[in-house]
Design an enzyme around this catalytic site. Sequence first.
Site, PDB file in Angstrom:
ATOM      1  CE  LYS A 159       0.607   1.373   4.389  1.00  0.00           C
ATOM      2  NZ  LYS A 159       0.948   2.704   4.893  1.00  0.00           N
ATOM      3  CB  THR A 211      -1.428   4.961   2.841  1.00  0.00           C
ATOM      4  OG1 THR A 211      -1.659   4.129   3.977  1.00  0.00           O
ATOM      5  CG2 THR A 211      -0.028   5.497   2.945  1.00  0.00           C
TER       6      THR A 211
HETATM    7  O1  13P Z   1       1.291   3.178   7.650  1.00  0.00           O
HETATM    8  C1  13P Z   1       0.801   4.249   7.848  1.00  0.00           C
HETATM    9  C2  13P Z   1      -0.647   4.438   8.017  1.00  0.00           C
HETATM   10  O2  13P Z   1      -1.315   3.225   8.183  1.00  0.00           O
HETATM   11  C3  13P Z   1       1.651   5.458   7.883  1.00  0.00           C
HETATM   12  O3  13P Z   1       1.904   5.833   6.593  1.00  0.00           O
HETATM   13  P1  13P Z   1       3.245   6.586   6.197  1.00  0.00           P
HETATM   14  O4  13P Z   1       4.385   5.691   6.591  1.00  0.00           O
HETATM   15  O5  13P Z   1       3.128   6.801   4.736  1.00  0.00           O
HETATM   16  O6  13P Z   1       3.267   7.874   6.964  1.00  0.00           O
END
Ligand code: 13P
Length: 320
Positions: A185, A242
């Site tokens: 993701k 995300t």
């Molecule tokens: O995993 C995350 C949200 O579930 C955090 O995302 P990021 O690492 O892109 O900040």
Amino acid sequence: MSVSVLGSGAFGTALAISLAGNGPVTLWARDADQARDMQATRRNTRRLPGADLPETLTVTSDLERATQADTILLAVPMQTLRSFVSTHADLLRNRALVACCKGIELKTGQGPLVVLHGFLPTARTALLTGPSFAADIAKGLPTALTLACRDPETGAQLQQQLTTKNLRLYRTTDTSGAEIGGALKNVMAIACGAVIGAGLGDSARAALMTRGYAEMQRMALASGAQADTLAGLSGFGDLTLTCSSEQSRNYRLGLAIGRNETFDPNITVEGAATARAVHAEAQARNLDMPITAIVVALLDQRLTIADATAQLLARPLKEE
Ligand SMILES: O=C(CO)COP(=O)(O)O
Ligand SMILES: NC(=O)C1=CN([C@@H]2O[C@H](COP(=O)(O)OP(=O)(O)OC[C@H]3O[C@@H](n4cnc5c(N)ncnc54)[C@H](O)[C@@H]3O)[C@@H](O)[C@H]2O)C=CC1
């Protein structure tokens, strides 16, 4: 049953704050000055500004002390997990270990649980993953996560232990599906950020999320995972969060790419190394993963957004 969190970044600190509502928690910081500062000021100003550390949370840089707990959460970035576990394997034996990172290791193509298993084959291991921003958890906002554990009994115990007032944990035994969903993701979030950053619109983002999900499923099924797992919090849930929020660092890196801006290389962005690892795996296994390939080309600056868009639109027409 006692709990420690190793790694005092944004996520480790947020999880420790939430878990401290259940009872005493130890949070380990590798830097002694940072640990002292956090213990004294009751704040993690560098990684999680604005969040107060509850009294039941103790911050230490003493790893022997932190690893006395029955259950240990490992909240270090994916690409550092191997060196961390190999250096400290003796302290981690006979504990329940919960990996909290999302990613695929660049040099091996392995996910967090496979890395843990390599050093501690008899340890009880699990993965905590799913849609959850550290800042939201630290504020006490409601969050649902996936606890993936191959052994159902250990999974049920950890689910009970790690559920808090604001963290609701669902369990699965499909560790491979949970690893792949959480890792991929982030790659799709970079792609979606780039689309929005370049002004290509919400419809293009929806197309990328959906076709990105198809790539996630393709990799998961080829790895023996279950399609249902990808439809859950660790896959679809985290993909949705995300790819649509500027709180995400992966999405923000994509925005910077789309806008032709620079991005701070010190910020943890798991999707960058993971995209390269997954692309290499996909090529080795002959899996069609065009969005992942494009993300790698954008990261390497081998392709402009305009060329990337043209390439995706020119692919042969096929059934959905
Ligand atoms: O995993 C995350 C949200 O579930 C955090 O995302 P990021 O690492 O892109 O900040
Ligand atoms: N921040 C978030 O909202 C969320 C993060 N995650 C995942 O949690 C993992 C960690 O991310 P964050 O805490 O956000 O990153 P971060 O950048 O805030 O912190 C990383 C922490 O790891 C420590 N660290 C780095 N290398 C280390 C090493 N070799 N040994 C020991 N400690 C080391 C750093 O000192 C720092 O405290 C990532 O895999 C991320 O995908 C998962 C869900 C939410």
